[in-house]
Design a protein around this motif. Structure first.
Motif, PDB file in Angstrom:
ATOM      1  N   ASP A 231      10.051   9.695 -14.049  1.00  0.00           N
ATOM      2  CA  ASP A 231       9.280  10.885 -14.405  1.00  0.00           C
ATOM      3  C   ASP A 231      10.249  12.060 -14.468  1.00  0.00           C
ATOM      4  N   PRO A 232      10.377  12.713 -15.638  1.00  0.00           N
ATOM      5  CA  PRO A 232      11.344  13.814 -15.742  1.00  0.00           C
ATOM      6  C   PRO A 232      10.984  15.046 -14.927  1.00  0.00           C
ATOM      7  N   ALA A 233       9.787  15.081 -14.351  1.00  0.00           N
ATOM      8  CA  ALA A 233       9.349  16.265 -13.605  1.00  0.00           C
ATOM      9  C   ALA A 233       9.333  16.050 -12.096  1.00  0.00           C
ATOM     10  N   ARG A 234       9.293  14.798 -11.653  1.00  0.00           N
ATOM     11  CA  ARG A 234       9.143  14.571 -10.214  1.00  0.00           C
ATOM     12  C   ARG A 234       9.602  13.165  -9.834  1.00  0.00           C
ATOM     13  N   ALA A 235       9.707  12.951  -8.532  1.00  0.00           N
ATOM     14  CA  ALA A 235      10.097  11.642  -8.020  1.00  0.00           C
ATOM     15  C   ALA A 235       8.875  10.745  -7.867  1.00  0.00           C
ATOM     16  N   LEU A 236       9.123   9.468  -7.868  1.00  0.00           N
ATOM     17  CA  LEU A 236       8.095   8.495  -7.534  1.00  0.00           C
ATOM     18  C   LEU A 236       8.178   8.183  -6.043  1.00  0.00           C
ATOM     19  N   VAL A 237       7.038   8.028  -5.404  1.00  0.00           N
ATOM     20  CA  VAL A 237       6.997   7.583  -4.012  1.00  0.00           C
ATOM     21  C   VAL A 237       6.343   6.205  -4.021  1.00  0.00           C
ATOM     22  N   GLN A 238       7.131   5.178  -3.724  1.00  0.00           N
ATOM     23  CA  GLN A 238       6.651   3.808  -3.803  1.00  0.00           C
ATOM     24  C   GLN A 238       6.716   3.158  -2.422  1.00  0.00           C
ATOM     25  N   CYS A 239       5.716   2.375  -2.111  1.00  0.00           N
ATOM     26  CA  CYS A 239       5.653   1.715  -0.805  1.00  0.00           C
ATOM     27  C   CYS A 239       5.401   0.224  -0.992  1.00  0.00           C
ATOM     28  N   ARG A 240       6.063  -0.559  -0.168  1.00  0.00           N
ATOM     29  CA  ARG A 240       5.815  -2.009  -0.116  1.00  0.00           C
ATOM     30  C   ARG A 240       5.485  -2.379   1.325  1.00  0.00           C
ATOM     31  N   TYR A 241       4.217  -2.684   1.554  1.00  0.00           N
ATOM     32  CA  TYR A 241       3.732  -3.124   2.865  1.00  0.00           C
ATOM     33  C   TYR A 241       3.671  -4.640   2.853  1.00  0.00           C
ATOM     34  N   ASN A 242       4.229  -5.265   3.873  1.00  0.00           N
ATOM     35  CA  ASN A 242       4.239  -6.720   3.914  1.00  0.00           C
ATOM     36  C   ASN A 242       4.083  -7.206   5.352  1.00  0.00           C
TER      37      ASN A 242
ATOM     38  N   ILE B 148      -3.005  -1.843   0.595  1.00  0.00           N
ATOM     39  CA  ILE B 148      -2.431  -0.978   1.630  1.00  0.00           C
ATOM     40  C   ILE B 148      -1.174  -0.285   1.110  1.00  0.00           C
ATOM     41  N   SER B 149      -0.350  -0.990   0.347  1.00  0.00           N
ATOM     42  CA  SER B 149       0.843  -0.369  -0.246  1.00  0.00           C
ATOM     43  C   SER B 149       0.450   0.820  -1.109  1.00  0.00           C
ATOM     44  N   LYS B 150      -0.623   0.664  -1.877  1.00  0.00           N
ATOM     45  CA  LYS B 150      -1.064   1.735  -2.786  1.00  0.00           C
ATOM     46  C   LYS B 150      -1.554   2.959  -2.018  1.00  0.00           C
ATOM     47  N   VAL B 151      -2.398   2.753  -0.996  1.00  0.00           N
ATOM     48  CA  VAL B 151      -2.952   3.913  -0.292  1.00  0.00           C
ATOM     49  C   VAL B 151      -1.874   4.624   0.527  1.00  0.00           C
ATOM     50  N   ILE B 152      -0.891   3.880   1.042  1.00  0.00           N
ATOM     51  CA  ILE B 152       0.195   4.532   1.775  1.00  0.00           C
ATOM     52  C   ILE B 152       1.080   5.320   0.821  1.00  0.00           C
ATOM     53  N   SER B 153       1.351   4.774  -0.373  1.00  0.00           N
ATOM     54  CA  SER B 153       2.120   5.517  -1.375  1.00  0.00           C
ATOM     55  C   SER B 153       1.438   6.826  -1.720  1.00  0.00           C
ATOM     56  N   GLU B 154       0.121   6.785  -1.906  1.00  0.00           N
ATOM     57  CA  GLU B 154      -0.625   7.997  -2.246  1.00  0.00           C
ATOM     58  C   GLU B 154      -0.620   8.994  -1.093  1.00  0.00           C
ATOM     59  N   ALA B 155      -0.673   8.493   0.141  1.00  0.00           N
ATOM     60  CA  ALA B 155      -0.655   9.394   1.297  1.00  0.00           C
ATOM     61  C   ALA B 155       0.655  10.174   1.358  1.00  0.00           C
ATOM     62  N   PHE B 156       1.780   9.494   1.155  1.00  0.00           N
ATOM     63  CA  PHE B 156       3.072  10.182   1.221  1.00  0.00           C
ATOM     64  C   PHE B 156       3.355  11.008  -0.030  1.00  0.00           C
ATOM     65  N   SER B 157       2.764  10.640  -1.161  1.00  0.00           N
ATOM     66  CA  SER B 157       2.960  11.432  -2.375  1.00  0.00           C
ATOM     67  C   SER B 157       2.426  12.845  -2.218  1.00  0.00           C
ATOM     68  N   SER B 158       1.463  13.035  -1.318  1.00  0.00           N
ATOM     69  CA  SER B 158       0.869  14.360  -1.128  1.00  0.00           C
ATOM     70  C   SER B 158       1.696  15.256  -0.218  1.00  0.00           C
ATOM     71  N   VAL B 159       2.713  14.706   0.471  1.00  0.00           N
ATOM     72  CA  VAL B 159       3.498  15.529   1.394  1.00  0.00           C
ATOM     73  C   VAL B 159       4.979  15.625   1.007  1.00  0.00           C
TER      74      VAL B 159
ATOM     75  N   GLU C  82       7.479  -3.514   7.164  1.00  0.00           N
ATOM     76  CA  GLU C  82       7.442  -4.942   7.496  1.00  0.00           C
ATOM     77  C   GLU C  82       6.747  -5.118   8.843  1.00  0.00           C
ATOM     78  N   VAL C  83       5.616  -5.812   8.828  1.00  0.00           N
ATOM     79  CA  VAL C  83       4.876  -6.078  10.055  1.00  0.00           C
ATOM     80  C   VAL C  83       5.434  -7.360  10.671  1.00  0.00           C
ATOM     81  N   LEU C  84       6.065  -7.229  11.814  1.00  0.00           N
ATOM     82  CA  LEU C  84       6.651  -8.381  12.495  1.00  0.00           C
ATOM     83  C   LEU C  84       5.651  -9.079  13.408  1.00  0.00           C
ATOM     84  N   GLN C  85       4.727  -8.302  13.952  1.00  0.00           N
ATOM     85  CA  GLN C  85       3.679  -8.861  14.815  1.00  0.00           C
ATOM     86  C   GLN C  85       2.436  -7.994  14.657  1.00  0.00           C
ATOM     87  N   ALA C  86       1.298  -8.634  14.419  1.00  0.00           N
ATOM     88  CA  ALA C  86       0.077  -7.900  14.099  1.00  0.00           C
ATOM     89  C   ALA C  86      -0.950  -8.034  15.218  1.00  0.00           C
ATOM     90  N   ASP C  87      -1.622  -6.895  15.498  1.00  0.00           N
ATOM     91  CA  ASP C  87      -2.677  -6.889  16.513  1.00  0.00           C
ATOM     92  C   ASP C  87      -3.699  -5.809  16.177  1.00  0.00           C
TER      93      ASP C  87
END
Length: 276
Positions: A72-83, A104-115, A131-136
């Protein structure tokens, strides 16, 4: 199916004295530990332990966005990969992205794009890896909280850190920060993320059903908890970048011993033409 419904009816998540299965009260967080700068080869990184969750976050960039047609010539992309790692849950998870991790990757990308101040870095990409190593339960909140610290560790300019926490309803009681059993057998789960300085809500989801009053109480519990988590995030960054005089002296190379000049040898000219 009937056995599962029977277990859900019989299982009591809150005992007679108002305590949950793990001994917490309705408004108590699980133990949280955050460390910043845990990966050497990432531009920024963080590790969080939140109850039984263990999550690693890494940030790369701003760097040139690839493939180039995404630039994007006007701004950066904020991309997230949740796994989630295959070994992160009791039943082995199939490797690779699934619908949940893509969402989840999409909603986190949008959350950080606003800040993130994206306008300062045109044609670039800020890449966030969680990267989730252990989930609870509550992995998206833990991952988002860790990723916020990793972004700050990378020096990415932001309006503020983003802090996340979830509330839900178990046994008709609104409670903070559900664990795995409460998430599986409870009535509702509502993760959210806010920008503490402004109070803006940048992520809000809900699974289950809450009345208006229950929703307001859940929001109040989460917002109060994010204030405490925000201080933990800032403390992790302080520990990462606070350098004392003692630390500097420890890391400085040892000073070389002073070299004393050798005494001058008498020259022949000093004794005249006749010598001694």
């Amino acid at each position: 199916m009937e056995d599962i419904e029977h277990i859900e009816k019989e299982m009591k998540l809150i005992n007679s004295d108002g305590r949950r299965l793990d001994g917490r009260s309705f408004d108590e967080l699980r133990p949280i530990r955050i460390e910043a700068g845990v990966l050497r080869r990432a531009d920024g990184s963080a590790y969080i332990e939140w109850g039984g969750n263990k999550v690693l976050a890494a940030v790369y960039g701003p760097r040139e966005a690839h493939p180039r047609h995404l630039q994007d010539p006007a701004r950066a992309l904020v991309q997230c990969r949740y796994n989630m790692a295959p070994f992160s849950v009791s039943d082995r998870k199939r490797p690779g992205p699934d619908r949940r991790s893509v969402e989840i990757s999409k909603v986190i990308s949008e959350a950080f794009s606003s800040v993130v101040f994206k306008e300062q870095f045109p044609r670039t990409s800020v890449d966030i890896f969680i990267e989730v190593l252990q989930a609870d339960a509550g992995t998206r909140c833990a991952g988002l909280t860790a990723a916020s610290v990793a972004l700050a560790d990378a020096g990415v300019p932001m309006r503020d850190l983003v802090t996340s926490c979830a509330s839900g309803k178990i046994d008709d009681v609104v409670c903070l920060d559900l664990n795995k059993d409460e998430d599986n057998f409870g009535d509702a789960d509502c993760p959210m993320a806010i920008v503490p300085r402004t109070g803006d809500v940048v992520l809000l989801q809900m699974d289950g059903h809450l009345t208006y009053d229950e929703f307001q109480k859940a929001m109040g519990l989460s917002i109060d908890a994010t204030k405490r988590i925000y201080e933990m995030q800032r403390d992790a960054l302080r520990r990462r970048y606070s350098v004392t005089l003692e630390d500097i002296l420890k890391e400085a190379p040892p000073a070389a011993a002073p070299v004393e000049p050798e005494p001058e040898q008498p020259r022949e000219d000093d004794f005249g033409p006749e010598g001694i």
